[in-house]
Scaffold this active site. Structure first.
Site, mmCIF file in Angstrom:
data_model
loop_
_atom_site.group_PDB
_atom_site.id
_atom_site.type_symbol
_atom_site.label_atom_id
_atom_site.label_comp_id
_atom_site.label_asym_id
_atom_site.label_seq_id
_atom_site.Cartn_x
_atom_site.Cartn_y
_atom_site.Cartn_z
ATOM 1 N N GLU A 65 0.837 -1.200 0.000
ATOM 2 C CA GLU A 65 0.000 0.000 0.000
ATOM 3 C C GLU A 65 0.870 1.247 0.000
ATOM 4 O O GLU A 65 0.612 2.210 -0.738
ATOM 5 C CB GLU A 65 -0.903 -0.007 1.230
ATOM 6 C CG GLU A 65 -1.800 1.203 1.360
ATOM 7 C CD GLU A 65 -2.435 1.307 2.748
ATOM 8 O OE1 GLU A 65 -2.784 2.427 3.141
ATOM 9 O OE2 GLU A 65 -2.563 0.262 3.419
ATOM 10 N N ASP A 69 0.895 3.791 -3.146
ATOM 11 C CA ASP A 69 0.528 5.187 -2.896
ATOM 12 C C ASP A 69 1.539 6.118 -3.558
ATOM 13 O O ASP A 69 1.168 7.114 -4.191
ATOM 14 C CB ASP A 69 0.467 5.435 -1.388
ATOM 15 C CG ASP A 69 0.253 6.903 -1.048
ATOM 16 O OD1 ASP A 69 -0.843 7.409 -1.331
ATOM 17 O OD2 ASP A 69 1.186 7.534 -0.531
ATOM 18 N N ASN A 133 -7.449 1.123 0.392
ATOM 19 C CA ASN A 133 -6.054 0.776 0.657
ATOM 20 C C ASN A 133 -5.584 -0.335 -0.272
ATOM 21 O O ASN A 133 -4.427 -0.360 -0.715
ATOM 22 C CB ASN A 133 -5.893 0.318 2.110
ATOM 23 C CG ASN A 133 -6.205 1.415 3.106
ATOM 24 O OD1 ASN A 133 -6.243 2.582 2.756
ATOM 25 N ND2 ASN A 133 -6.449 1.044 4.345
ATOM 26 N N GLU A 136 -4.369 0.791 -3.686
ATOM 27 C CA GLU A 136 -2.971 1.219 -3.667
ATOM 28 C C GLU A 136 -2.023 0.022 -3.579
ATOM 29 O O GLU A 136 -0.980 -0.002 -4.237
ATOM 30 C CB GLU A 136 -2.740 2.172 -2.504
ATOM 31 C CG GLU A 136 -3.473 3.498 -2.661
ATOM 32 C CD GLU A 136 -3.266 4.441 -1.496
ATOM 33 O OE1 GLU A 136 -3.344 5.659 -1.717
ATOM 34 O OE2 GLU A 136 -3.045 3.960 -0.367
#
Length: 250
Positions: A65, A69, A133, A136
């Site tokens: 994640e 991101d 989440n 990502e």
């Protein structure tokens, strides 16, 4: 047959039935055949699964994640920079935040159908930030498996069409900023307190508890997975409370 396709074919030919099924699931979900399935298995495993005794040491998606991101942030920054050549930095930052905020990513994850594949020990999964989440984390998995250029193309060609930029341009999701403008307008004192050891709801990993105070009176509070998001949620609730108290006027 090309070498890469031959590699896929050979791998599928000799792998176990469960692995073949996972390949098929990933192809249906992503639209391409993965090379290293371990990244995708990890991306689709939420930390909450480790609460089960037998799953305590199961690898989960938090590190992916983090990676995803950063990759998404980079791709979006360039995309918005080119899409809005005459807009200032502040406008680009706001547009990017509207795309990567949890509400937008949760909606995207649900549209992709990630809730059908995510391994998690959560209550009301479809209403949880775990879905956003996972978007990502999945980007992080694609990056490790396919490289940056492939991931960039996937984000732009597959994920971006889910967003209406015309609608995003007219949405203000910075609730803290809206609340600050309101309190400044009426010369009120605004403050937040956020506790990293706040109340954790059953079946969830939210561990930040934010409170909003106006003139030292608590107006609203909220939980979330990060300090920033908890405060934004609390600010949104405070705006709704104020709107109700004033009959929809602010």
């Amino acid at each position: 047959m090309r070498p890469l396709r031959l590699r896929y074919h050979t791998k599928l030919l000799f792998c176990k039935k469960t692995e073949k099924e996972f390949f098929a699931q990933m192809y249906k979900l992503l639209g391409f055949m993965p090379i290293h399935t371990q990244y995708y298995r990890k991306a689709l495993t939420h930390r909450s699964i480790t609460a089960r005794p037998k799953m305590r040491n199961t690898p989960h998606n938090e590190r992916l994640e983090f990676l995803g991101d950063s990759v998404l942030d980079t791709v979006l920054a360039e995309y918005l920079f080119r899409k809005y050549p005459d807009k200032p930095e502040g406008y680009l930052s706001k547009m990017k935040s509207k795309i990567v905020n949890r509400k937008s990513l949760n909606k995207l994850g649900l549209e992709l159908g990630l809730q059908k594949h995510l391994r998690a020990n959560l209550v009301r999964l479809s209403q949880n930030d775990a879905i956003g989440n996972t978007v990502e984390a999945l980007i992080g998995a694609i990056y490790l498996d396919k490289g940056f250029d492939f991931t960039k193309a996937y984000i732009l060609e597959v994920l971006m069409p889910h967003f209406s930029f015309e609608e995003l341009e007219h949405i203000d999701t910075n609730y803290k900023s809206q609340l600050l403008e309101y309190t400044q307008k009426y010369k009120l004192k605004l403050s937040f307190t956020t506790d990293a050891n706040g109340v954790v709801r059953p079946g969830n990993d939210e561990n930040f508890f934010a409170k909003v105070f106006i003139d030292d009176v608590e107006i609203a509070h909220a939980h979330s997975f990060s300090k920033k998001d908890a405060e934004q949620r609390a600010a949104k609730i405070a705006i709704e409370v104020i709107g109700d108290a004033m009959g929809g006027r602010k």
